[in-house]
Design an enzyme around this catalytic site. Structure first.
Site, PDB file in Angstrom:
ATOM      1  N   GLY A  54       0.496  -5.114   0.680  1.00 50.84           N
ATOM      2  CA  GLY A  54      -0.640  -5.107  -0.236  1.00 50.84           C
ATOM      3  C   GLY A  54      -0.297  -5.698  -1.593  1.00 50.84           C
TER       4      GLY A  54
ATOM      5  CD  GLU B 118      -2.654  -7.632   2.338  1.00 46.30           C
ATOM      6  OE1 GLU B 118      -2.318  -6.449   2.121  1.00 46.30           O
ATOM      7  OE2 GLU B 118      -3.334  -7.970   3.321  1.00 46.30           O
TER       8      GLU B 118
ATOM      9  CB  ALA C 123      -0.885  -0.013   1.246  1.00 42.15           C
TER      10      ALA C 123
ATOM     11  CD  GLU D   7       1.362  -5.827   5.354  1.00 40.46           C
ATOM     12  OE1 GLU D   7       2.195  -6.731   5.609  1.00 40.46           O
ATOM     13  OE2 GLU D   7       0.664  -5.815   4.321  1.00 40.46           O
TER      14      GLU D   7
HETATM   15  C1  3H9 Z   1       0.515  -2.368   3.364  1.00 41.08           C
HETATM   16  O1  3H9 Z   1       0.730  -2.855   2.287  1.00 41.08           O
HETATM   17  C2  3H9 Z   1      -0.810  -2.411   4.057  1.00 41.08           C
HETATM   18  C3  3H9 Z   1      -1.783  -3.407   3.483  1.00 41.08           C
HETATM   19  O2  3H9 Z   1      -1.595  -4.695   4.030  1.00 41.08           O
HETATM   20  C4  3H9 Z   1      -3.187  -3.045   3.835  1.00 41.08           C
HETATM   21  C5  3H9 Z   1      -3.811  -1.949   3.065  1.00 41.08           C
HETATM   22  C6  3H9 Z   1      -5.276  -1.812   3.331  1.00 41.08           C
HETATM   23  N1  3H9 Z   1       4.634   3.474   0.087  1.00 41.08           N
HETATM   24  O3  3H9 Z   1      13.294   1.627   0.544  1.00 41.08           O
HETATM   25  P1  3H9 Z   1      13.748   2.366  -0.650  1.00 41.08           P
HETATM   26  C7  3H9 Z   1       9.435   4.810  -1.132  1.00 41.08           C
HETATM   27  S1  3H9 Z   1       1.713  -1.519   4.192  1.00 41.08           S
HETATM   28  C8  3H9 Z   1       5.134   4.667  -0.222  1.00 41.08           C
HETATM   29  O4  3H9 Z   1      14.807   3.381  -0.473  1.00 41.08           O
HETATM   30  P2  3H9 Z   1      14.902  -0.012  -1.757  1.00 41.08           P
HETATM   31  C9  3H9 Z   1      10.517   5.132  -0.116  1.00 41.08           C
HETATM   32  O5  3H9 Z   1      10.049   6.007   0.869  1.00 41.08           O
HETATM   33  C10 3H9 Z   1       3.114  -1.528   3.105  1.00 41.08           C
HETATM   34  N2  3H9 Z   1       6.433   4.879  -0.503  1.00 41.08           N
HETATM   35  O6  3H9 Z   1      14.167   1.388  -1.836  1.00 41.08           O
HETATM   36  C11 3H9 Z   1      11.575   5.748  -0.990  1.00 41.08           C
HETATM   37  O7  3H9 Z   1      11.176   7.062  -1.267  1.00 41.08           O
HETATM   38  P3  3H9 Z   1      12.251   8.229  -1.406  1.00 41.08           P
HETATM   39  C12 3H9 Z   1       3.828  -2.812   3.149  1.00 41.08           C
HETATM   40  C13 3H9 Z   1       7.250   3.824  -0.464  1.00 41.08           C
HETATM   41  O8  3H9 Z   1      15.162  -0.402  -3.145  1.00 41.08           O
HETATM   42  C14 3H9 Z   1      11.452   4.955  -2.293  1.00 41.08           C
HETATM   43  O9  3H9 Z   1      10.146   4.382  -2.276  1.00 41.08           O
HETATM   44  N3  3H9 Z   1       5.028  -2.728   2.360  1.00 41.08           N
HETATM   45  C15 3H9 Z   1       6.805   2.546  -0.134  1.00 41.08           C
HETATM   46  O10 3H9 Z   1      16.024   0.039  -0.779  1.00 41.08           O
HETATM   47  C16 3H9 Z   1      12.480   3.853  -2.421  1.00 41.08           C
HETATM   48  O11 3H9 Z   1      12.432   3.036  -1.247  1.00 41.08           O
HETATM   49  C17 3H9 Z   1       6.212  -2.365   2.879  1.00 41.08           C
HETATM   50  O12 3H9 Z   1       6.322  -2.147   4.075  1.00 41.08           O
HETATM   51  C18 3H9 Z   1       5.428   2.378   0.143  1.00 41.08           C
HETATM   52  N4  3H9 Z   1       4.908   1.181   0.438  1.00 41.08           N
HETATM   53  O13 3H9 Z   1      13.828  -0.998  -1.144  1.00 41.08           O
HETATM   54  C19 3H9 Z   1       7.383  -2.282   1.942  1.00 41.08           C
HETATM   55  N5  3H9 Z   1       7.860   1.692  -0.167  1.00 41.08           N
HETATM   56  O14 3H9 Z   1      13.085   7.854  -2.590  1.00 41.08           O
HETATM   57  C20 3H9 Z   1       8.121  -0.996   2.153  1.00 41.08           C
HETATM   58  C21 3H9 Z   1       8.917   2.419  -0.515  1.00 41.08           C
HETATM   59  O15 3H9 Z   1      11.414   9.439  -1.599  1.00 41.08           O
HETATM   60  N6  3H9 Z   1       9.182  -0.803   1.218  1.00 41.08           N
HETATM   61  N7  3H9 Z   1       8.575   3.704  -0.691  1.00 41.08           N
HETATM   62  O16 3H9 Z   1      13.008   8.227  -0.120  1.00 41.08           O
HETATM   63  C22 3H9 Z   1      10.362  -1.451   1.283  1.00 41.08           C
HETATM   64  O17 3H9 Z   1      10.568  -2.328   2.094  1.00 41.08           O
HETATM   65  C23 3H9 Z   1      11.440  -1.040   0.328  1.00 41.08           C
HETATM   66  O18 3H9 Z   1      11.110   0.224  -0.149  1.00 41.08           O
HETATM   67  C24 3H9 Z   1      11.664  -1.981  -0.882  1.00 41.08           C
HETATM   68  C25 3H9 Z   1      12.680  -1.321  -1.836  1.00 41.08           C
HETATM   69  C26 3H9 Z   1      12.204  -3.314  -0.386  1.00 41.08           C
HETATM   70  C27 3H9 Z   1      10.394  -2.201  -1.644  1.00 41.08           C
END
Ligand code: 3H9
Length: 699
Positions: A100, A103, A61, A123
């Site tokens: 998400g 999901e 999400a 999450e």
């Molecule tokens: C969810 O899904 C809830 C659902 O179950 C329910 C819904 C109803 N959203 O980490 P990076 C941005 S909760 C917005 O440096 P990497 C991040 O801030 C979500 N922005 O890259 C950064 O921005 P900036 C569950 C996001 O290659 C840029 O993307 N998912 C999100 O080292 C690059 O990120 C997670 O918790 C997001 N979801 O790693 C996964 N994710 O450049 C969270 C990232 O402006 N994400 N950004 O600073 C991660 O773990 C890592 O970003 C990922 C890539 C492994 C994907």
């Protein structure tokens, strides 16, 4: 277009395009929903593929939308629409399918993934739980135990492992043409028809109350204080005992509880804070970096050895220098022992151990540092010694080599001035054990070149650390804040609170251990010598004189078996010692202090306010770039509970006017010497702003 629609060989391909990580923003949710409806109605289509462009499948999400009013279509409904399609739907995964994103994939009827891909439901790290069916669908397709593990740890699971769980149907080689394979796979499924996760029946008989109690017990230690893990377990209890739709309703309810809890805000703040730290004035993508292939490390003791382990773990070759062969041999022995223990636990092979040992070249000669791209000294914390070391390094290091000091307190400008190349010098303050602790304070001295700083920030990432830039001051960000925190804890003890009561109050607040136990672990003599060097006029003597008496009695902490506590059991488990109570009584008599124990709330309040006020000074002086950087330091280097978001976020959550008014009250009660409010704190309160506002305005 956030989601494009194309048809290949009677298969509709919905491709998400929302860089950088294809988060499920409103536009993406709408695009998926519209795409599913179009595919359902499209007579030229018999099956559907959902995939994403760029570096990853959907990573979850959009966290930036949290806290704002939700806008339809909501993710659970989008996923229901996809799952309800009468044409087989295949998720084609590359990069990471997280939260998400996974999901959505679980709502598809089939999943294929590149070998390099990973899936996960992280999450819990954001203080919430999978709220779009993950808690109900992953147990169904991947097994209850596996799903619980995935959701409670938030770990990323390799596609091959997910395939053994049954959560991925086919794993493709990393260089496969994902779209072509997905289309072919989808065509092959047309005769099988749809396979809806919601229709899979979980046999609840195996998963009774005793099973879930076992799960609770197994995570009790690591999830102490956290709100979401218990709610995740409750969701899975619902998955094994209720029909799918009722389980979904339970998930909704518990998801809302998590979102409403302050821990969600704290952990989501931390998520962005950890990504902000790399944004540093003067450093851009274009800033030239220096190539780091060989790192010299001075000192093969605990710190130098830990840094060498961290480098070799990242595949970086090390030249390790010490002054005597014995010290070198001992250091190498400790390093080998460390890796061998990891191998015994099955986390690396003996070949890996040999390979890593092969990256370390011991030496007694400074001349052998001539080829190093970066040299880090971790020698005794005394300015005279550091001066001598840097003068020698300046003589042997090649032009362009970066010279770093691991000092915890000393002035990096003074150290840099010992060389003819101060622009190549900076502080790299590792935390012990350096191969384990995630924090690296990167100390930017007056003349440190931008390229040196940029290289250090990149290196931090390469060795799995989170690098936070600090300016020069006594103790930099972390240790400078530790001072007032420790002072209050020690004042509580001399004031009449038992050391174990002080420790318990802060442990219950969420710290990994209390300050008395921590001082014993670090060695009471460390602070003793530091106090002697700064002089009695520069610290609150009544807080520490009792500790100095203990050191003078030979009680230096765990290493001598006695300190503030005694350690008769196993050398590590603290027990109160009547001898210490006698020392405290004698000191109180000398200082005319009447013992009056502080309450647990008082201990926590004073320690936290001391931390926050010092943090505000550090921020106001520009030593830290952002309040959120301070939070990252305190969480990753000092064990501040992540679910409280760090001291500055904690202050914002309390409200800065309340923080300031308590600090002013303490100044009245105890005198202004240690309780002068930080000018920045006063200014922010005047302006009606928070530390988060400060960060936003200075971004
Ligand atoms: C969810 O899904 C809830 C659902 O179950 C329910 C819904 C109803 N959203 O980490 P990076 C941005 S909760 C917005 O440096 P990497 C991040 O801030 C979500 N922005 O890259 C950064 O921005 P900036 C569950 C996001 O290659 C840029 O993307 N998912 C999100 O080292 C690059 O990120 C997670 O918790 C997001 N979801 O790693 C996964 N994710 O450049 C969270 C990232 O402006 N994400 N950004 O600073 C991660 O773990 C890592 O970003 C990922 C890539 C492994 C994907």
């Amino acid at each position: 277009m956030s989601v494009s629609y194309g048809v290949t060989d009677r298969v509709a391909v919905l491709t998400v395009n929302n860089p950088p990580v294809n988060a499920l923003s409103l536009a993406v949710r709408q695009g998926l929903s519209d795409g599913a409806a179009r595919a359902a109605a499209d007579d030229a289509v018999d099956a559907v593929v959902i995939m994403a462009t760029g570096r990853t499948f959907m990573a979850g999400a959009d966290i930036r939308e949290f806290g704002k009013p939700p806008v339809a279509p909501h993710l659970p409904e989008v996923i229901d629409t996809i799952e309800a399609l009468e044409k087989p739907v295949v998720a084609a995964i590359h990069g990471t399918a997280l939260g998400g994103g996974l999901e959505v994939a679980l709502g598809c009827h089939y999943r294929i993934a590149l070998e390099s891909a990973k899936i996960g439901l992280p999450e819990v790290k954001l203080g919430i739980l999978p709220g779009a069916g993950g808690t109900q669908r992953l147990p169904r397709v991947g097994g209850v135990d596996n799903a619980l593990q995935a959701m409670l740890t938030g770990r990323h699971i390799p596609a091959s492992t997910a395939a053994t769980w049954g959560a991925v149907d086919k794993v493709l080689s990393a260089d496969a043409d994902l779209q072509a394979e997905a289309v072919a796979f989808a065509k092959d499924r047309i005769s099988d028809g749809v396979r809806r996760t919601r229709d899979m029946v979980l046999d609840g008989a195996e998963y009774g109350a005793a099973f879930f109690e076992g799960v609770r017990a197994s995570i009790a230690k690591q999830s102490r204080g956290y709100f979401a893990p218990e709610r995740i377990i409750r969701c899975v209890e619902a998955a094994v005992s209720l029909p799918f739709d009722d389980g979904m309703a339970r998930e909704r309810e518990l998801f809302a509880e998590c979102q409403a809890n302050p821990q969600a805000r704290a952990l989501q703040h931390l998520f962005f804070a950890e990504r902000q730290v790399a944004r540093v004035p003067g450093v851009t993508k274009e800033t030239p970096r220096r190539d780091i292939r060989l790192v010299g490390i001075l000192g093969a003791g605990t710190m130098g050895g830990g840094i060498a382990l961290a480098m070799a773990n990242a595949g970086i070759a090390v030249t390790l220098l010490d002054t005597g062969q014995d010290a070198l041999d001992r250091g190498l022995g400790v390093m080998r022992g460390n890796w061998e223990r990891t191998a015994k636990k099955g986390r690396m092979t003996m070949d890996d151990v040999d390979r890593r040992m092969g990256l370390i070249t011991p030496t007694l000669s400074y001349d052998d540092l001539a080829d190093c791209d970066l040299i880090i000294e971790a020698v005794f914390e005394k300015m005279d010694i550091k001066r001598e070391v840097f003068a020698r390094l300046d003589a042997v290091a090649k032009p362009g080599a970066i010279l770093a000091t691991n000092t915890s307190y000393l002035d990096v400008n003074d150290i840099a001035a010992m060389t003819a190349r101060p622009d190549d010098v900076l502080g790299l303050h590792f935390f012990s054990p350096a191969n384990v602790m995630r924090l690296l304070e990167i100390v930017r001295a007056e003349k440190t070149a931008d390229s040196v700083l940029a290289t250090a920030l990149d290196l931090a990432k390469r060795i799995g650390k989170i690098g936070v830039v600090s300016g020069v001051c006594h103790g930099f960000i972390g240790n400078r804040m530790l001072g007032p925190y420790g002072r209050e804890a020690m004042l509580a003890v001399i004031g009449g609170t038992e050391p174990q009561a002080v420790d318990k109050a802060l442990f219950d607040f969420g710290m990994p251990m209390g300050p008395n136990a921590m001082s014993d672990m670090a060695g009471l003599d460390v602070g003793y010598f530091n106090r002697q060097s700064v002089g009695r006029e520069n610290y609150e003597t009544s807080a520490y004189d009792w500790v100095d008496r203990l050191v003078e009695m030979g009680r230096k902490g765990q290493k001598t078996g006695e300190g503030i506590y005694k350690y008769p059991q196993d050398g590590r488990t603290p027990e109160p010692d009547p001898v210490v109570a006698d020392v405290l009584d004698a000191e109180r008599e000398k200082l005319r202090i009447v013992a009056k124990p502080w309450s647990a709330e008082q201990v926590v309040e004073r320690c936290m306010l001391a931390l926050i006020n010092e943090g505000a000074k550090i921020l106001g002086e520009g030593i830290a770039l952002r309040a959120s950087d301070i939070d990252v330091v305190y969480i990753n280097g000092y064990g501040f509970p992540p679910y409280r978001g760090g001291p500055m976020h904690y202050a914002d959550a309390m409200g800065l006017p309340a923080v300031l008014s308590r600090i002013k009250a303490l100044a009245v009660e105890n005198g202004p010497r240690w309780w002068m409010p930080a000018p920045l704190l006063e200014r922010l309160v005047d302006e009606g702003k928070s530390f988060a506002d400060f960060d936003r305005e200075n971004a």
